[in-house]
Design a protein around this motif. Structure first.
Motif, PDB file in Angstrom:
ATOM      1  N   UNK A  32       0.875  -1.297   0.233  1.00 38.07           N
ATOM      2  CA  UNK A  32      -0.287   0.028  -0.231  1.00 38.07           C
ATOM      3  C   UNK A  32       1.342   1.540   0.416  1.00 38.07           C
ATOM      4  N   UNK A  33      -0.112   2.340  -0.763  1.00 41.51           N
ATOM      5  CA  UNK A  33       0.918   3.585  -0.960  1.00 41.51           C
ATOM      6  C   UNK A  33       0.241   4.868  -0.434  1.00 41.51           C
ATOM      7  N   UNK A  34       0.899   5.958   0.760  1.00 42.06           N
ATOM      8  CA  UNK A  34      -0.013   6.177   1.612  1.00 42.06           C
ATOM      9  C   UNK A  34      -0.312   8.060   0.410  1.00 42.06           C
ATOM     10  N   UNK A  35      -1.312   8.170  -0.105  1.00 45.04           N
ATOM     11  CA  UNK A  35      -1.633   9.313  -1.097  1.00 45.04           C
ATOM     12  C   UNK A  35      -2.228  10.779  -0.318  1.00 45.04           C
ATOM     13  N   UNK A  36      -1.588  11.939  -0.559  1.00 48.33           N
ATOM     14  CA  UNK A  36      -2.528  12.761   0.028  1.00 48.33           C
ATOM     15  C   UNK A  36      -3.512  13.431  -1.303  1.00 48.33           C
TER      16      UNK A  36
END
Length: 285
Positions: free
Chosen positions: A171-175
């Motif tokens: 998973x990648x945390x994206x703003x």
């Protein structure tokens, strides 16, 4: 993660992989981007789209069927507000092949586009000159194609084309970038084995209130919504829904396609689909 940055189709790309890509993989990515751009760009004099806009004829492309099928759904859902013949409407406002950015009077796109353009899985044909613009979903389609080119590369993968991205693996945390202040986010999302695409009125904007998101029925830029984000298994559908959300019918199309979303009004209020996993920092509506 190794990061490869380059410019293509007028935007910055970042491809993140568990290990640095070799020359063969990079060449394959470049070739696929060039192939798509040569077929579908309205900004290139040598593209198939430009030729058909000038003379009519056929665009031979493996993307024709899947993209124009999606446009048919977009057009139906938004009562004609999204239309692949919006190119001349964009040209009229100055967003033309030469980037003149000199606005004239708005013009509506032809509403009978599905009669003027016929298509199958591998080609699109116009019996008379018509200028196509696939900007409502084309970049998302290209993100998917690049991800497919790199399908055999082991480990995690992030393909990011100017904020339209597809993630494979961890998973990648994206703003979710605030449309009026790029230093802020209106929320965040954990993206895993999925795509996120966004659209905003502050991108590709010029003049007094002019930007690239037009209502094809009037040729006038939209005014109610400032930004949209859509999350889907593939980037093309996420990109398409991010465009549709500027209009009535967008949420219904998203629901039928199983796409989650967030959108923000020009006065700063936000709403999202019932199942959207994003954490929002701004006011919900």
């Amino acid at each position: 993660m190794a990061i490869w940055r380059f410019d293509a189709i007028g935007t910055l790309w970042e491809i993140e992989t568990s290990h640095e890509l070799g020359a063969e993989d990079r060449d394959s990515v470049g070739a696929e981007i060039e192939r798509f751009d040569r077929e579908w760009s309205r900004f290139r004099e040598d593209s198939s789209v430009t030729r058909v806009g000038r003379d009519g004829g056929t665009i031979s492309s493996p993307d024709a069927g899947v993209m124009l099928d999606a446009y048919r759904d977009l057009s139906t859902a938004t009562a004609g507000a999204v239309n692949p013949l919006v190119a001349e409407s964009l040209d009229a406002l100055g967003y033309d092949a030469s980037y003149s950015l000199v606005a004239g009077s708005p013009i509506a796109a032809p509403g009978d586009w599905a009669e003027r353009v016929r298509w199958s899985a591998g080609e699109a044909t116009a019996s008379a000159p018509v200028l196509l613009d696939v900007g409502a979903l084309g970049k998302g389609r290209l993100v998917d194609l690049v991800a497919e080119v790199l399908a055999d590369v082991p480990g995690d993968l992030v393909v990011d084309a100017g904020g339209d991205m597809r993630v494979r693996g961890d998973a990648v945390r994206v703003g979710l970038e605030h449309p009026y202040d790029a230093t802020k986010a209106i929320g965040v999302i954990e993206l895993q084995n999925a795509a996120l695409c966004a659209s905003a009125v502050n991108r590709r904007a010029w003049g007094d209130g002019l930007h690239h998101v037009l209502d094809a029925r009037t040729g006038v830029p939209v005014r109610t919504w400032a930004a949209t984000w859509a999350i889907a298994p593939d980037a093309m559908r996420a990109d398409a829904v991010a465009t549709a959300l500027f209009f009535e019918g967008g949420p219904e199309l998203a629901a039928s396609w199983g796409v989650e979303w967030v959108r923000m009004t020009t006065d700063g209020r936000a709403e999202r689909s019932p199942g959207c996993p994003a954490q929002l920092f701004t006011t919900r509506r």
